[in-house]
Scaffold this active site. Structure first.
Site, PDB file in Angstrom:
ATOM      1  N   SER A  70      48.707 -24.547  13.450  1.00  0.00           N
ATOM      2  CA  SER A  70      47.995 -25.963  13.806  1.00  0.00           C
ATOM      3  C   SER A  70      48.543 -26.468  15.045  1.00  0.00           C
ATOM      4  O   SER A  70      49.765 -26.408  15.167  1.00  0.00           O
ATOM      5  CB  SER A  70      48.221 -26.713  12.546  1.00  0.00           C
ATOM      6  OG  SER A  70      47.827 -27.984  12.576  1.00  0.00           O
ATOM      7  N   TYR A 110      54.681 -29.882   6.084  1.00  0.00           N
ATOM      8  CA  TYR A 110      53.419 -29.138   6.315  1.00  0.00           C
ATOM      9  C   TYR A 110      53.472 -28.486   7.593  1.00  0.00           C
ATOM     10  O   TYR A 110      53.323 -27.138   7.806  1.00  0.00           O
ATOM     11  CB  TYR A 110      52.308 -29.904   6.126  1.00  0.00           C
ATOM     12  CG  TYR A 110      51.024 -29.482   7.071  1.00  0.00           C
ATOM     13  CD1 TYR A 110      50.346 -28.462   6.492  1.00  0.00           C
ATOM     14  CD2 TYR A 110      50.433 -29.882   8.161  1.00  0.00           C
ATOM     15  CE1 TYR A 110      49.175 -27.579   6.958  1.00  0.00           C
ATOM     16  CE2 TYR A 110      49.440 -29.270   8.754  1.00  0.00           C
ATOM     17  CZ  TYR A 110      48.829 -28.041   8.172  1.00  0.00           C
ATOM     18  OH  TYR A 110      47.781 -27.459   8.705  1.00  0.00           O
ATOM     19  N   LYS A 137      54.352 -24.456   9.269  1.00  0.00           N
ATOM     20  CA  LYS A 137      53.339 -23.778  10.143  1.00  0.00           C
ATOM     21  C   LYS A 137      54.178 -22.863  11.412  1.00  0.00           C
ATOM     22  O   LYS A 137      54.178 -21.984  11.427  1.00  0.00           O
ATOM     23  CB  LYS A 137      52.458 -24.572  10.772  1.00  0.00           C
ATOM     24  CG  LYS A 137      51.226 -25.032   9.898  1.00  0.00           C
ATOM     25  CD  LYS A 137      50.234 -23.763   9.470  1.00  0.00           C
ATOM     26  CE  LYS A 137      49.265 -24.460   8.516  1.00  0.00           C
ATOM     27  NZ  LYS A 137      48.307 -23.193   8.057  1.00  0.00           N
TER      28      LYS A 137
END
Ligand code: UDP
Length: 347
Positions: free
Chosen positions: A132, A156, A160
Site C-alpha cells: 500500500s 496497519y 505492510k
C-alpha cells in the site's frame, strides 16, 4: 515462448481487490486456487466470479493463521501444483489497527508467513504482494516514486512494511525467490458488470464506499475530514485508481516477475499519477449517480496527509502497465455496483 504463471494461489481472493484479480486471471486462462476465510468477504463473491469469468477456480475455505488449518493449506497448495501466488489476505482498517495492534500484526504477518511456508513446500517461488502507498512517510514530494522514504504511521501500514521486508529478506536468502510489492494508491470502483464490488462491514472508513452509501440512501451525509489543507480546494488529495486497472496490474506484474531471470524483490507503485480532491470526487460521483451527496465539513482525521499521488512510471517501464480508467469510470462503475446491490452481497 515466454513462460507464464499458470497455477496461481490467490490468498484473499474473495475480497474486494482479490475478486477483481481472480476475474482477470480467469479471463486470461489461468487456473486459480482461492484461499479465503470470509472474515471480511462473502461467499456470494465466489458465485459472482464464476459467472463473470468461467474457468478453473477452486476455493479453500481456511484461515491462514489458524494452526489447525496449516497442514490443509500446505497440502492444498501442493496438490494444486501452484507455480505462484498473489497475496491479498489481511486486515485493512487503519483505525482498527490502532485499537487492536496485536490482532493486526498476528493476522497480517501470520497469514503471510503461512502462505510462504506453503509456497516453499510446493516449490512455488514467485509472489506478488498487496502492499500500500500507506508505507510512504509524510516527508515525500509528490508524485511519490518507489524510492520515497517509507515510514508507516499506524500498525496497519507497519504490517505492510514488515511483509515487504520479509519478502526482501526471503529473496536475499535464496535466488529462487522473486517478489513484487505492489504499492496501491486508492482503489475504488467496481467491475463494469456491477456484479462484484466493495462491500465493507459496518461504517465505511474509506471515502468512496461512504459516498456510495450516502448516494444510495443508507447514510444521511458524508463528513469531509478537513477543508483547510494546503491543496487546490482545501480538501485532501489522493490518487484514486479503478479496481479493474489495479487487477490488470497484478496480472501484468505476475507475468513480468515469472518470466524475469533475476531474483529479488521489487517495490512498484500502482496509481494513475494524478490527484483528485475530496470535493472533486464528490462532484464526480454526483454526476455519475444523478443523486445528491449531502456533506458537512468535519475536523481533520488523525494521520491523514494533505496530498499524495503516485509516480506510476516504473510499472509502465517494467511491465507495460498503465491505468486507463478515468474518475468518471470509477464513479459510474462504483455506482452501478452500489445501486444494484444496496446492501452489498447480503441482498
Ligand atoms: N475522507 C473524508 N470522509 C470520509 C472518508 C475519507 O473526507 O468519510 C477523505 C480523507 O480525509 C482523505 C480522502 O477522503 O483525504 C481519502 O480517504 P480514504 O480513507 O478513502 O483513503 P486514505 O486516507 O487511505 O488515502
Amino acid at each position: 515462448m515466454v513462460k507464464k504463471a499458470q497455477k496461481i494461489i490467490v490468498a484473499g481472493g474473495a475480497g474486494y481487490i482479490g475478486s477483481h484479480v481472480v476475474v482477470e486471471l480467469l479471463g486470461a486462462g489461468r487456473d486459480v486456487l482461492i484461499i479465503d476465510n470470509f472474515s471480511n468477504s462473502h461467499p456470494e463473491a465466489i458465485n459472482r466470479i464464476t459467472k463473470l469469468a468461467p474457468g478453473n477456480v477452486e476455493l479453500l475455505e481456511r484461515d491462514l493463521i489458524n494452526p489447525a488449518h496449516k497442514n490443509d493449506i500446505i497440502s492444498a497448495v501442493k496438490d494444486f501444483d501452484a507455480d505462484s501466488a498473489i497475496h491479498l489476505a489481511g486486515l485493512k482498517a487503519v483505525g482498527e489497527s490502532v485499537a487492536e495492534p496485536v490482532r493486526y500484526y498476528e493476522t497480517n504477518i501470520g497469514s503471510a508467513l503461512t502462505l510462504l511456508s506453503a509456497l516453499e513446500a510446493a516449490d512455488a517461488n514467485t509472489i506478488v504482494f498487496s502492499s500500500s502507498a500507506t508505507v510512504y512517510g509524510e516527508l515525500n514530494q509528490n508524485p511519490v516514486d518507489e524510492t520515497g522514504l517509507t515510514g508507516a504511521t499506524n500498525p496497519y501500514g507497519r504490517t505492510k512494511l514488515f511483509i515487504e521486508d520479509i519478502l526482501k529478506d526471503l529473496c536475499a536468502s535464496a535466488p529462487k525467490w522473486k517478489a513484487i510489492n505492489l504499492r496501491y494508491f486508492n482503489p475504488v470502483g467496481a467491475h463494469p458488470s456491477g456484479q462484484i464490488g466493495e462491500d465493507p462491514n459496518g461504517v465505511p472508513n474509506n471515502l468512496f464506499p461512504f459516498i456510495a452509501q450516502v448516494a444510495v440512501g443508507r447514510r444521511e451525509k458524508l463528513s469531509i475530514f478537513g477543508d483547510d489543507y494546503d491543496t487546490r480546494d482545501g480538501t485532501g488529495v489522493r490518487d484514486y485508481i479503478h479496481v479493474v486497472d489495479l487487477a490488470r496490474g497484478h496480472l501484468a506484474a505476475l507475468d513480468y516477475l515469472f518470466a524475469r531471470e533475476e531474483n529479488g524483490a521489487i517495490d512498484v507503485n500502482l496509481g494513475t499519477g494524478a490527484g483528485v480532491s475530496v470535493l472533486e470526487a464528490v462532484a464526480a460521483f454526483k454526476r455519475a449517480s444523478n443523486k445528491d451527496i449531502p456533506y458537512q465539513i468535519a475536523p481533520r482525521r488523525d494521520g491523514d496527509v494533505a496530498e499524495i499521488y503516485a509516480d506510476a512510471r516504473l510499472a509502465n517501464e517494467l511491465f507495460n502497465w498503465r491505468a486507463d480508467k478515468t474518475i468518471e469510470d470509477m464513479c459510474a462503475d462504483h455506482w452501478r455496483w452500489q445501486s444494484n446491490n444496496p446492501n452489498g452481497y447480503k441482498d
